[in-house]
Design an enzyme around this catalytic site. Structure first.
Site, PDB file in Angstrom:
ATOM      1  CB  THR A 165      -9.639   0.580 -11.264  1.00  0.00           C
ATOM      2  OG1 THR A 165      -9.556   1.078 -10.040  1.00  0.00           O
ATOM      3  CG2 THR A 165      -9.029  -0.514 -11.829  1.00  0.00           C
ATOM      4  CB  THR A 182     -12.344  -2.782 -10.694  1.00  0.00           C
ATOM      5  OG1 THR A 182     -12.616  -1.367 -10.158  1.00  0.00           O
ATOM      6  CG2 THR A 182     -13.638  -3.438 -11.198  1.00  0.00           C
TER       7      THR A 182
HETATM    8  N1  ASP Z   1      -8.686  -1.670  -6.714  1.00  0.00           N
HETATM    9  C1  ASP Z   1      -8.239  -0.112  -6.838  1.00  0.00           C
HETATM   10  C2  ASP Z   1      -7.349   0.082  -5.720  1.00  0.00           C
HETATM   11  O1  ASP Z   1      -7.807  -0.383  -4.516  1.00  0.00           O
HETATM   12  C3  ASP Z   1      -9.527   0.722  -6.757  1.00  0.00           C
HETATM   13  C4  ASP Z   1     -10.524   0.428  -7.843  1.00  0.00           C
HETATM   14  O2  ASP Z   1     -10.870  -0.785  -8.157  1.00  0.00           O
HETATM   15  O3  ASP Z   1     -11.453   1.492  -8.014  1.00  0.00           O
HETATM   16  O4  ASP Z   1      -6.580   0.786  -5.641  1.00  0.00           O
END
Ligand code: ASP
Length: 265
Positions: free
Chosen positions: A174, A224
């Site tokens: 992300t 993230t």
């Molecule tokens: N926070 C994001 C989600 O759960 C994933 C990530 O940060 O890579 O969709």
């Protein structure tokens, strides 16, 4: 006058040094540099924090090694469904989109939600209808496809797990940006493909204002990690609330919010 500041991320997590070659690292760094340059160019010419975070995230979405826009991870059904959000801390206005497909830059649609509608979050078919109305062009599936992400999906299906991008061999996920401009205005933006092998129209923390993204007059937050925990702990707002109601510094508020998260997890 405030000191203009810009911070970006391309996904947190443990970067396994042995899997990171010098070439790959240089490639990732070029993507991060492009995002910093895009955002900083705006701040440096007296632009506002909101435009700066948007410009930085556009670059990160265009860069295929991050899990946002081009190169987003795959759902269980082999689709790339993306979430994004943007928030202006100086006005407390925000826009976000969830489960959007074939859009080169979901962050730009989030901005359009903020600027052109009375709503905050548009999802799925409705968001795509709004994109069409606003003249957003759709890119073919092949623009977003990367072999590495496809392989991650096959591995996640074989292992029967819903996988955070951070635990994949190439652990970069992300994307997000936070900024403060010369006027002291703060803004945050986050964009993601979510989690590999996600099912049933799963939407993560990224498009939820207060969970994965938040900005006000005190701080700007872009998260993230495993979205479900950020949703349960309302983490991005939790940082802001601890600053506001407990009078904590950003560092202390963030440390407390993260400690709280680990209690939930
Ligand atoms: N926070 C994001 C989600 O759960 C994933 C990530 O940060 O890579 O969709």
């Amino acid at each position: 006058m405030a000191r203009p500041t810009l911070a970006i991320h391309g996904g947190a997590g443990t970067v396994v040094k042995s899997l990171m070659t010098a070439e790959l690292e240089a490639e990732y760094r070029s993507g991060l540099d492009a995002a910093l340059t895009a955002g900083w160019t705006i701040l440096d010419s007296s632009g506002n924090a909101l435009d700066a975070v948007q410009a930085a995230v556009v670059e990160l979405e265009d860069f295929p090694l991050f899990n946002a826009g081009r190169g987003a991870v795959f759902t269980h059904d082999g689709r790339q469904e993306m979430d994004a959000s943007i928030m202006d801390g100086s006005t407390l206005r925000a826009g976000s989109v969830a489960e959007v497909r074939n859009l080169k830059n979901p962050i730009l649609l989030s901005r359009a939600v903020m600027d052109k509608t009375v709503h905050v979050l548009l999802a799925g078919e409705g968001a795509m209808k709004f994109a069409a109305e606003q003249g957003f062009r759709l890119e073919p599936d092949k623009y977003f496809f990367t072999e590495g992400r496809w392989q991650q999906l096959q591995d996640a299906i074989a292992a029967g797990r819903v996988q955070l991008d951070h635990t994949a061999p190439k652990p970069i996920g992300t994307v997000g940006a936070v900024a403060c401009d010369a006027e002291g205005r703060l803004a945050a933006a986050t964009s993601t493909g979510g989690m590999t092998n996600k099912k049933f129209g799963r939407i993560g923390d990224t498009p939820l204002i207060g969970a994965g993204t938040y900005a006000n007059e005190l701080c700007a937050v872009s998260a993230t990690g495993h979205g479900e925990y950020f949703m349960l702990a309302v983490t991005a707002y939790d940082v802001a609330a601890r600053m506001k109601y407990k009078n904590l510094s950003l560092n202390d508020a963030a440390a407390e919010a993260i400690a709280h998260l680990t209690e939930i997890g």
